[in-house]
Design a protein around this motif. Structure first.
Motif, short mmCIF file in Angstrom:
data_model
loop_
_atom_site.label_atom_id
_atom_site.label_comp_id
_atom_site.label_asym_id
_atom_site.label_seq_id
_atom_site.Cartn_x
_atom_site.Cartn_y
_atom_site.Cartn_z
N THR A 63 14.32 52.74 -25.71
CA THR A 63 15.41 52.09 -24.57
C THR A 63 14.96 52.15 -23.90
N ASP A 65 17.03 51.86 -21.36
CA ASP A 65 18.10 52.30 -20.10
C ASP A 65 18.13 54.48 -20.94
N THR A 95 9.79 57.38 -20.78
CA THR A 95 10.59 56.55 -21.84
C THR A 95 9.98 55.40 -22.80
N ASN A 96 10.37 55.78 -23.54
CA ASN A 96 9.18 54.54 -25.05
C ASN A 96 8.48 56.33 -24.95
N THR A 204 15.99 40.61 -26.00
CA THR A 204 14.90 41.75 -24.97
C THR A 204 13.89 42.45 -25.35
#
Length: 205
Positions: A63, A65, A95-96, A204
């Motif tokens: 994500t 965030d 991230t991811n 999103t």
């Protein structure tokens, strides 16, 4: 200045790294990651690729965030593998991403500090080899309008540099637009001035 951050860093493609210590070999694999199911598949694939390895330890963050993460020591002493791999992701602020470190045991015990260092060093090596990119956090909206309004809608899309994900121009035109979160208010404000247009939030990206 935005009240929240709408960008995040990830990696563009898989990369590899490694670290060796006293006969043990640590091979690290970093992958761009979309979801938890994909992480399980990638770890399974690496276990099949390295069936003779002693451990397949991993960590991931998900994500924009950066709030979702998991770690797995895969039989190593608690805190000596998954956590150092996660710390490499934290240090790189990505991230991811899934990071898996495959260990071939060399016959000599490395001890807790040695393991922590080895797993983090291998993970960092893979991330240093990766192409780190910055992406924006985008919201997706479905916009429906008549064919007569197409030019007006397309002018807004072009002016605001909005990404068109899908489009279907039949009796009624429908477009799926991907809009950077910090630009949503401005873009929707312009679209909603077009009479008869229908705008719906999809999710999103």
């Amino acid at each position: 200045m935005s009240l929240f951050e709408d960008t995040y860093k990830t990696i563009a493609a898989p990369s590899e790294g490694q670290f060796k210590d006293r006969g043990s070999k640590f091979i690290a694999y970093a992958y761009p990651l979309k979801g938890e199911a994909a992480a399980r598949e990638l770890v399974s694939a690496l276990k099949a690729l390295h069936p003779k390895a002693r451990h397949h330890c991993w960590a991931y963050r998900l994500t924009p965030d950066r709030s979702v993460f998991r770690i797995n020591d895969d039989g190593e002493p608690s805190g000596t593998a998954g956590r150092p791999i996660l710390n490499a992701l934290l240090s790189a602020d990505v991230t991811n991403v899934l990071l898996v470190v495959v260990r071939y045991f060399g016959g000599t015990l490395l001890g807790v500090p040695g393991l922590i260092h080895a797993y983090k060093a291998a993970a960092q090596d893979a991330l240093q080899a990766a192409d780190v990119i910055e992406l924006t956090v985008n919201d997706v909206y479905s916009v429906a309008f008549t064919y007569e309004q197409l030019n007006e809608v397309m002018r807004i899309v072009k002016d605001e540099d909005v990404t068109v994900r899908k489009q279907d121009f039949d009796n009624r035109c429908v477009m799926e637009l991907e809009i950077r979160q910090t630009h949503v208010g401005k873009v929707l404000g312009r679209l909603e001035k077009v009479e008869g247009i229908a705008v719906d939030f999809v999710g999103t990206a």
